[in-house]
Enzyme design. Structure first.
Site, short mmCIF file in Angstrom:
data_model
loop_
_atom_site.label_atom_id
_atom_site.label_comp_id
_atom_site.label_asym_id
_atom_site.label_seq_id
_atom_site.Cartn_x
_atom_site.Cartn_y
_atom_site.Cartn_z
N LYS A 265 -39.44 -21.13 0.67
CA LYS A 265 -39.58 -21.39 -0.77
C LYS A 265 -38.35 -22.12 -1.33
O LYS A 265 -38.49 -23.13 -2.02
CB LYS A 265 -39.77 -20.06 -1.50
CG LYS A 265 -39.56 -20.12 -3.00
CD LYS A 265 -39.77 -18.78 -3.67
CE LYS A 265 -38.59 -17.85 -3.72
NZ LYS A 265 -37.55 -18.18 -4.73
N ASN A 266 -37.17 -21.59 -1.02
CA ASN A 266 -35.96 -22.13 -1.66
C ASN A 266 -35.50 -23.45 -1.05
O ASN A 266 -34.56 -24.07 -1.55
CB ASN A 266 -34.84 -21.09 -1.64
CG ASN A 266 -35.13 -19.95 -2.59
OD1 ASN A 266 -36.04 -20.04 -3.41
ND2 ASN A 266 -34.37 -18.87 -2.48
N ARG B 128 -36.93 -20.37 -13.04
CA ARG B 128 -35.64 -20.99 -13.33
C ARG B 128 -35.37 -22.23 -12.48
O ARG B 128 -34.67 -23.14 -12.92
CB ARG B 128 -34.51 -20.01 -13.03
CG ARG B 128 -34.59 -18.70 -13.71
CD ARG B 128 -33.46 -17.84 -13.23
NE ARG B 128 -32.21 -18.56 -13.33
CZ ARG B 128 -31.49 -18.64 -14.44
NH1 ARG B 128 -31.88 -18.03 -15.51
NH2 ARG B 128 -30.37 -19.32 -14.46
N CYS C 234 -32.07 -13.72 -16.42
CA CYS C 234 -33.27 -13.19 -15.78
C CYS C 234 -32.99 -11.78 -15.31
O CYS C 234 -31.90 -11.24 -15.52
CB CYS C 234 -33.77 -14.11 -14.67
SG CYS C 234 -33.02 -13.85 -13.09
N ARG D 297 -27.04 -15.72 -14.90
CA ARG D 297 -27.33 -16.96 -14.19
C ARG D 297 -27.19 -18.21 -15.05
O ARG D 297 -28.15 -18.94 -15.28
CB ARG D 297 -28.73 -16.87 -13.56
CG ARG D 297 -28.86 -15.68 -12.64
CD ARG D 297 -30.21 -15.60 -11.99
NE ARG D 297 -30.38 -16.55 -10.92
CZ ARG D 297 -31.51 -16.73 -10.26
NH1 ARG D 297 -32.58 -16.03 -10.57
NH2 ARG D 297 -31.60 -17.62 -9.29
N ASP E 107 -30.30 -12.12 -1.19
CA ASP E 107 -31.76 -12.03 -1.18
C ASP E 107 -32.28 -11.01 -0.16
O ASP E 107 -33.49 -10.78 -0.07
CB ASP E 107 -32.39 -13.41 -0.91
CG ASP E 107 -32.23 -14.34 -2.10
OD1 ASP E 107 -31.91 -13.86 -3.20
OD2 ASP E 107 -32.41 -15.57 -1.92
N ARG F 28 -44.64 -14.75 -5.71
CA ARG F 28 -43.73 -15.88 -5.92
C ARG F 28 -43.10 -16.32 -4.61
O ARG F 28 -42.72 -17.49 -4.48
CB ARG F 28 -42.59 -15.48 -6.87
CG ARG F 28 -43.05 -15.18 -8.25
CD ARG F 28 -41.87 -14.91 -9.13
NE ARG F 28 -41.07 -16.13 -9.29
CZ ARG F 28 -40.16 -16.31 -10.23
NH1 ARG F 28 -39.95 -15.36 -11.10
NH2 ARG F 28 -39.49 -17.43 -10.31
N1 EPU Z 1 -23.39 -19.49 -11.34
C1 EPU Z 1 -22.62 -19.79 -12.42
N2 EPU Z 1 -22.77 -21.02 -13.01
C2 EPU Z 1 -23.65 -21.95 -12.53
C3 EPU Z 1 -24.42 -21.64 -11.41
C4 EPU Z 1 -24.28 -20.38 -10.82
O1 EPU Z 1 -21.82 -18.99 -12.89
O2 EPU Z 1 -23.73 -23.05 -13.11
C5 EPU Z 1 -23.24 -18.17 -10.68
C6 EPU Z 1 -24.52 -17.31 -10.75
O3 EPU Z 1 -24.63 -16.63 -11.96
C7 EPU Z 1 -24.34 -16.41 -9.55
C8 EPU Z 1 -23.64 -17.32 -8.54
O4 EPU Z 1 -23.06 -18.37 -9.30
O5 EPU Z 1 -23.51 -15.35 -9.88
C9 EPU Z 1 -24.50 -17.90 -7.46
O6 EPU Z 1 -25.69 -18.41 -8.03
P1 EPU Z 1 -26.47 -19.68 -7.47
O7 EPU Z 1 -26.36 -20.78 -8.44
O8 EPU Z 1 -26.05 -19.94 -6.07
O9 EPU Z 1 -27.96 -19.13 -7.47
P2 EPU Z 1 -29.24 -20.02 -7.73
O10 EPU Z 1 -29.02 -21.36 -7.20
O11 EPU Z 1 -29.67 -19.87 -9.14
C10 EPU Z 1 -30.42 -19.53 -5.45
C11 EPU Z 1 -31.74 -18.98 -5.00
C12 EPU Z 1 -31.77 -17.48 -5.25
C13 EPU Z 1 -30.62 -16.84 -4.48
C14 EPU Z 1 -29.28 -17.49 -4.89
C15 EPU Z 1 -28.10 -16.99 -4.10
C16 EPU Z 1 -33.27 -20.83 -5.31
C17 EPU Z 1 -34.40 -21.43 -6.06
N3 EPU Z 1 -32.82 -19.64 -5.73
O12 EPU Z 1 -30.31 -19.26 -6.85
O13 EPU Z 1 -33.01 -16.99 -4.74
O14 EPU Z 1 -30.56 -15.46 -4.72
O15 EPU Z 1 -29.36 -18.92 -4.72
O16 EPU Z 1 -28.27 -17.21 -2.75
O17 EPU Z 1 -32.80 -21.39 -4.35
C18 EPU Z 1 -34.85 -15.52 -4.56
O18 EPU Z 1 -35.38 -16.32 -3.77
O19 EPU Z 1 -35.31 -14.35 -4.74
C19 EPU Z 1 -33.66 -15.93 -5.32
C20 EPU Z 1 -33.26 -15.29 -6.42
#
Ligand code: EPU
Length: 416
Positions: free
Chosen positions: A22-23, A91, A115, A120, A303, A395
């Site tokens: 998915k990701n 998101r 969320c 996030r 995850d 999802r």
């Molecule tokens: N963060 C910030 N600012 C930003 C971006 C991130 O402070 O601009 C913080 C977040 O709040 C968090 C950390 O950085 O504390 C890491 O977040 P990241 O941005 O890496 O998460 P994401 O890209 O929103 C993806 C996956 C998530 C997975 C995380 C961590 C996708 C679509 N989602 O989220 O997947 O948990 O990376 O590996 O790729 C899931 O599949 O259940 C899921 C939640």
């Protein structure tokens, strides 16, 4: 709304087919917006989040030929807005920001709110785009991005963000000159996206390390890409073998992506036979307690935190589980406690005191991985577990009940 009913307490044995990730598929679908033409995507999992992403692309003007490969036609894309209704559903819709601004020099994307698992924010996506010359205005709950042209630059992320790295990579491939992303995310899904972009004519190096270099190009061609297998789905089924003391082979999979999880499951008493494209996992008679800290890849994935916690509820001894990525990712704890688990939380740490058994109970969860942990707990528990809010599972887990039934679980979905 549907419910999943599980009669627990039997070891699972057999082989589970792992779906496309998915990701990885979500950013790759967004990347189709970078250029017009017909893109061919293989191994895209038919999940709810993927349908949401397709609805968003359709809203922007793309059309689809369903099947495997999924063909995405993007010549007709003329929209530039990701509306609130779609972003609040998923998101990851924010992933269209980079490609839209790269191709059309403008985008309007609803700001995702917090969320269930944390606040996030997307501040790092936005400040990175600004470094490439994109003007960012926040108006009425929307990010309005515009640029005369994108110019390569040095970007440093305070935190290695997965979708932030993906967004910036997609913006930078069509920028003028060189972009360097430091403290980039190293997740395999980021690497898969980079391979896909290079296959479209981009020039990206260093992926898989924390410094990614992108030499901008003036033109891309449509992609023909095979999405990598889902490492979190794979790890969830390995844990299913562990928690039920069964024997499950997963295929296809890339064992390198699962190193941190396998290492921890071995400490917990499981055994693994790794061969090209598949892993056989054997649950130990006794589950040994282990300590876990989640970390960005190659650390232990957030995850998988909820699923491993379900297993530790049945371990001999006490486990300390520390969540370092998201500030509110313990929503499964109160539900696991309703099944008889002994867990206490202090800040971002959960202390899990293992018990010999869990009991089936009606439970519900607030996010995808929390739901998966409740299913795992239900598979091992005595009696019947009813998991509601099944839409969370839809999802991210393709055909969960069918796959589990295929290895001997008594599990069914009923309409509430
Ligand atoms: N963060 C910030 N600012 C930003 C971006 C991130 O402070 O601009 C913080 C977040 O709040 C968090 C950390 O950085 O504390 C890491 O977040 P990241 O941005 O890496 O998460 P994401 O890209 O929103 C993806 C996956 C998530 C997975 C995380 C961590 C996708 C679509 N989602 O989220 O997947 O948990 O990376 O590996 O790729 C899931 O599949 O259940 C899921 C939640």
């Amino acid at each position: 709304m549907d419910k999943i009913i599980i009669e627990g307490g039997r070891p699972l044995n057999g082989t589970v087919q792992i779906s496309g990730a998915k990701n990885a598929a979500l950013p790759i679908l967004a990347a189709t917006l970078l250029t017009g033409g017909v893109h061919r995507l293989h191994n895209v999992p038919p999940l709810r989040d993927i349908r949401t992403a397709k609805t968003l692309l359709y809203h922007l003007g793309a059309t689809f030929e369903e099947g495997d490969p999924l063909c995405v036609h993007t010549d007709t894309v003329d929209g530039h807005e990701a509306p609130y209704d779609l972003v609040k559903t998923m998101r990851a819709s924010v992933l269209v920001l980079g490609p839209l601004v790269a191709r059309f020099k403008r985008a309007r994307v609803s700001l995702p709110g917090g969320c269930a698992i944390g606040a996030r924010p997307i501040n790092l996506h936005l400040s990175g785009l600004e470094r490439l010359g994109v003007r960012i205005d926040l108006k009425h709950g929307y990010v309005e991005a515009s640029a005369k042209r994108l110019t390569g630059n040095h970007i440093y992320f305070d935190i290695p963000t997965v979708t932030g790295t993906a967004n910036l990579m997609m913006a930078a491939v069509l920028a003028e000159g060189q972009t360097v992303i430091e403290n980039a995310a190293r997740e395999p899904e980021v690497v898969d996206l980079a391979h896909c972009l290079n296959n479209m004519g981009a020039c990206i190096s260093g992926v898989g390390s924390s410094i990614i270099t992108i030499e901008g190009v003036s033109k891309l061609q449509p992609m023909d890409h095979f999405v990598m297998p889902d490492r979190i789905e794979a790890a969830t089924y390995l844990t299913a073998a562990g928690i039920t003391r069964g024997e499950i082979t997963i295929t296809p999979c890339i064992s390198d992506h699962l190193e941190a999880v396998i290492h921890k499951l071995e400490q917990a008493g499981m055994k693994f036979e790794i061969s090209e494209g598949s892993i056989k996992s054997v649950g130990g008679e006794v589950i040994r307690s282990i300590d876990i800290k989640t970390n960005p890849y190659p650390g232990f994935p957030t995850d998988m935190q909820a699923q491993i916690m379900a297993m530790m509820c049945l371990a001999e001894g006490q486990s300390i589980i520390t969540e370092k990525i998201f500030e509110n990712r313990f929503m499964h704890v109160s539900e696991l406690k309703r099944m008889g688990a002994d867990i206490s939380i202090e800040g971002n740490t959960a202390v899990v005191r293992g018990r010999p058994t869990l009991q089936g109970a009606p439970v519900m969860a607030t996010d995808l991985r929390a739901s998966a942990s409740l299913v795992l707990a239900g598979l091992a528990a005595e009696g019947t577990t009813e998991v509601s809010r099944v839409y969370h599972l839809d999802r991210g887990y393709e055909g969960l009940e069918e796959k589990l039934r295929g290895v001997g679980a008594r599990i069914e979905r009923v309409k509430e």
